[in-house]
Design an enzyme around this catalytic site. Structure first.
Site, PDB file in Angstrom:
ATOM      1  N   HIS A  83      -2.576  -5.159   1.740  1.00  0.00           N
ATOM      2  CA  HIS A  83      -4.021  -5.163   2.657  1.00  0.00           C
ATOM      3  C   HIS A  83      -3.810  -4.607   3.959  1.00  0.00           C
ATOM      4  CE1 HIS A  83      -8.772  -4.150   2.440  1.00  0.00           C
ATOM      5  NE2 HIS A  83      -8.418  -5.940   2.814  1.00  0.00           N
ATOM      6  N   ASP A 135       1.091  -1.182   0.098  1.00  0.00           N
ATOM      7  CA  ASP A 135       0.703   0.153   0.007  1.00  0.00           C
ATOM      8  C   ASP A 135       1.551   1.249   0.012  1.00  0.00           C
ATOM      9  OD1 ASP A 135      -1.413  -2.240   0.619  1.00  0.00           O
ATOM     10  OD2 ASP A 135      -3.165  -0.906   1.716  1.00  0.00           O
ATOM     11  N   ASP A 145      -3.350   0.240  -4.097  1.00  0.00           N
ATOM     12  CA  ASP A 145      -4.378   1.045  -2.677  1.00  0.00           C
ATOM     13  C   ASP A 145      -3.030   2.084  -2.885  1.00  0.00           C
ATOM     14  OD1 ASP A 145      -6.078  -0.296  -2.007  1.00  0.00           O
ATOM     15  OD2 ASP A 145      -5.568  -0.561   0.090  1.00  0.00           O
ATOM     16  N   HIS A 165      -3.708  -8.554  -4.329  1.00  0.00           N
ATOM     17  CA  HIS A 165      -4.261  -7.219  -2.891  1.00  0.00           C
ATOM     18  C   HIS A 165      -4.327  -7.558  -1.444  1.00  0.00           C
ATOM     19  CE1 HIS A 165      -4.555  -3.203  -1.278  1.00  0.00           C
ATOM     20  NE2 HIS A 165      -5.509  -3.607  -0.725  1.00  0.00           N
ATOM     21  N   HIS A 194      -1.241   5.060  -1.224  1.00  0.00           N
ATOM     22  CA  HIS A 194      -2.871   5.501   0.374  1.00  0.00           C
ATOM     23  C   HIS A 194      -1.458   7.006   0.012  1.00  0.00           C
ATOM     24  CE1 HIS A 194      -5.133   2.078   1.637  1.00  0.00           C
ATOM     25  NE2 HIS A 194      -4.577   1.843   2.011  1.00  0.00           N
ATOM     26  N   ASN A 238      -8.291  -2.432  -2.783  1.00  0.00           N
ATOM     27  CA  ASN A 238      -9.907  -2.500  -2.512  1.00  0.00           C
ATOM     28  C   ASN A 238      -9.862  -0.633  -3.136  1.00  0.00           C
ATOM     29  OD1 ASN A 238      -8.184  -2.876  -0.747  1.00  0.00           O
ATOM     30  ND2 ASN A 238      -9.952  -1.689   0.546  1.00  0.00           N
ATOM     31  N   HIS A 239      -8.827   0.023  -2.970  1.00  0.00           N
ATOM     32  CA  HIS A 239      -9.799   1.738  -2.745  1.00  0.00           C
ATOM     33  C   HIS A 239      -9.212   1.904  -4.448  1.00  0.00           C
ATOM     34  CE1 HIS A 239      -9.864   2.581   1.554  1.00  0.00           C
ATOM     35  NE2 HIS A 239      -8.880   1.725   1.605  1.00  0.00           N
TER      36      HIS A 239
END
Lengths: 427, 268
Positions: A330, A51, A79, A256, A53, A111-112
């Site tokens: 994740h 990730d 992500d 992910h 982010h 998932n983002h």
């Protein structure tokens, strides 16, 4: 300098590119991604990242620690956006690099990377704030729909070349370096070794009728020519069912989230119609959302949606698919990475000081290239497993794993929460 | 397999503190816990701690004379979370998800370690083991005195835990403290928003008047269904998503479900 190179330069400086250019970039990216299968095939050496982010400055730190594109071959497990303050700069830079160096960087979906999640967790708001409309958010979401769901890394070496400052004398005799964890200065923090006794005598206990002797000290240039059955990324396979072909080091599946009870073979992932918003249920949802847990078999998350899977599930899945490792992201882990189930699965987390307040370190995982010359050996994955249903303990050798652990970048303070809280007259 | 380990010694960070009028106030802020302490905490609690667990953080108020003191820490707060699964919430799309699952995986029925994964707690602080107990009161915290712009001598904000509810909202327990020349106020707030399901706010305030040694503890619990809050906001011109992220503003409109006040006067 081409427009694309210029855009890359600009984004590296954390400066956005004009909306029209974003539109063009997203269009090109989509054209490129549509050609990729649901499971992209990647050859080692590769550096696997978790990730991000929207922590742009930390992504720059990641490139500093892991090497730049295209010198280093990267695989990002999703992500890219939400939470951090620079989702746009981070994602657009990665996308530019993807379009510029398609064979040196692989992006898979987290998932983002979804319309619904980005409207709640920051990316949508950031697009509105920085571009004044939702257009750029829409272009990006269209790209999200085309991102691959996973990747298979082939041809990874089972052992690590010791880093220059590894004290060779500290290595136990008759053993080889299996995993190593380095800090951002390249100093070794931790190493594990495995016994070198992996010769054909080992293979003789192997009930399966497969030939490659597992002697990793074999002379380079061995006869086994790479004979992969069809490019795994395309779903084309020579033997009808094989696709995740194994080298002597098993292949590594990157997703992910994790596994799905609907997916018992890598081929089943290839059958998903992925070009859509992340659904709330089904195989595609599970791959992006599920988590490993210290349980047996499959379990339901107490939240009322989502699966948890235990070590036996990972072991069986890896065995049936000729995999030695599942790499996933994740979940936040303080140490940057976390291996579970005897090293059958690893969580890689690449956002240091997550949300600018967790104080965690981040990690990337480097898999080296198998230099022993053998390369990949064809084997029909799943065949024997499905026919006798017996899961034996004959695992393929896991790849040598080098984790580079790094801390958050010393960032400029624009838009950052003040380190010292500002006193206020709360009631 | 041989393992060698070169551990990194964590920076020895001293807690922030101030001593004033016979009270010592201290706070500690460290990174989230590492894997081993998390495992230990999981074992002791009997539930998996939240994703972001600041297990070393705390806020403490101690009376220098005698044995009175109160502190706020993550472990004790989490120990009050329902561990049975009786008050377990379900995410908004759970019904939809369960239905599709039943069709495809009838075999998987077991909910893994059920517990209140929203980490809702009615934690009001951990009292010193020998502390005199509070007594119920109707006396409110003197808000007017706290509204005065007295200089703030010490201020801190400390997160104890936070979880993103697997991207279904947020849950967070945090403390704020401000110390003025004559008094202090501590607010420990539990905030939970389960998107499309429920919004919950539980505030514990500790007020200390230095001159009199009077301590007031007030606990207020507020909650409301998510949709009702949205309907309330629909009539306004507010930016609804921003409003739903802001516990201060939510606090103004959420209905009170429980309120308790207690008092204690510390002698010499």
């Amino acid at each position: 300098m081409s427009d694309l190179d210029q855009a890359i330069e600009q984004l590296r400086g954390c400066r956005l590119i004009p909306e029209s250019q974003v539109r063009e970039l997203c269009y090109k990216a989509r054209e490129l991604l549509i050609e990729e299968g649901n499971v992209v095939s990647v050859d080692a050496p590769v550096t696997i990242c978790g990730d991000i982010h929207g922590q742009f400055h930390d992504l720059m730190e990641l490139f500093r620690v892991g090497g730049d594109v295209p010198d280093t071959n990267y695989l990002f497990m999703g992500d890219f956006v939400d939470r951090g303050f620079y989702s746009l700069e981070s994602f657009l830079l990665l996308l530019c690099l993807k379009v510029r160096y398609p064979d040196r960087i692989t992006l898979i979906r987290g998932n983002h990377e979804s319309r619904q999640i980005t409207t709640v967790y920051g990316f949508y708001d950031e697009c509105i704030r920085k571009y004044g409309s939702a257009n750029v958010w829409r272009y990006c979401c269209e790209v999200f729909d085309y991102l691959a769901l996973g990747a298979i890394v082939l041809g990874a070496s089972s052992t690590l070349e010791p880093t220059s400052n590894t004290a060779l004398s500290s290595m136990p005799a008759d053993s080889e370096l299996e995993t190593e964890s380095l800090n951002s200065r390249g100093e070794v923090m931790m190493s594990t070794y495995r016994p070198r006794q992996r010769s054909s005598s080992d293979a003789s206990t192997d009930s399966r009728n497969i030939s490659p002797p597992r002697d990793i000290s074999a002379a380079p240039g061995q006869a086994a020519a790479p004979s992969r059955s069809g490019a795994p990324g395309t779903g084309a396979s020579g033997d009808g069912n094989g696709s995740a072909t194994t080298s002597r080091t098993g292949a590594v599946l990157c997703v992910h989230g994790g596994l799905s009870p609907l997916i018992d073979s890598v081929d089943k992932i290839r059958l998903i119609d992925r070009k859509q918003e992340v659904p709330h249920e089904g195989a595609m949802c599970d791959l992006l959302w599920s988590d490993p847990d210290e349980i047996e078999g499959w379990g339901l998350s107490p939240r009322g949606a989502g699966f948890l899977f235990g070590g036996d599930i990972v072991k069986q899945f890896n065995h049936l698919n000729g995999l030695s490792l599942v790499a996933r992201a994740h979940q936040l882990v303080m140490e940057g990475y976390k291996e579970m189930f005897d090293g059958g699965i690893v969580t890689v987390w690449s956002a240091p000081n997550y949300c600018y307040r967790c104080g965690n370190v981040a990690a990337i995982l480097e898999l080296g290239e198998d230099a022993s010359g053998g390369g990949t050996v064809a084997r029909s994955n799943g065949e024997y497993g499905r026919s006798n249903g017996i899961v034996t303990d004959n695992r393929v050798i896991s790849p040598g794993r080098r984790y580079r652990v790094f801390e958050a970048a010393a960032q400029d303070t624009r838009g950052m929460p003040a380190k010292k809280p500002v006193a206020d007259y709360f009631l | 397999m041989a393992t060698t380990c070169a551990t990194v010694s964590p920076e020895a960070k001293k807690p922030n503190s101030i001593t004033i009028n016979g009270f010592r106030i201290s706070t500690q802020k460290l990174p989230i816990l590492k894997a081993d302490p998390i495992e230990e905490m999981t074992r002791k609690l009997g539930i998996a701690p939240p994703e972001m667990i600041f297990g070393d953080n705390y806020v403490a108020i101690e009376h220098e004379k005698g044995t009175w003191g109160i502190n706020f820490n993550a472990f004790d707060a989490l120990d009050l979370v329902d561990k049975t699964g009786q008050s377990m919430l379900q995410v908004a799309y759970s019904g939809e998800w369960q239905k599709s699952r039943e069709k495809t995986h009838e075999g998987i029925k077991e909910v893994v370690k059920p517990f209140d994964w929203s980490y809702s707690t009615d934690y009001r602080g951990t009292l010193h083991p020998n502390a005199r107990p509070f007594e119920p009161t109707t006396k409110p915290i003197p808000i007017e005195l706290l509204k005065r712009p007295d200089p703030i001598l010490f201020f801190d904000e400390v997160i104890l835990y936070e979880d993103e509810l697997a991207d279904n909202g947020i849950t967070m327990l945090s403390c704020k403290i401000r110390v003025m020349p004559g008094r202090l106020l501590l607010l420990t707030r539990f905030f939970m928003r389960l998107d499309h399901v429920l919004i919950r706010l539980r505030d514990t305030r500790i007020y200390v008047e230095f001159a009199t040694g009077e301590v007031i503890r007030e606990y207020v619990s507020k909650e409301c269904e998510y949709e009702k809050v949205r309907q309330m906001l629909a009539a306004t011109r507010d930016d609804i998503p921003a409003f739903l992220r802001d516990p201060n503003r939510l606090s103004e409109i959420l209905p009170v479900v429980e309120k308790r006040s207690e008092r204690l006067v510390l002698g010499d």
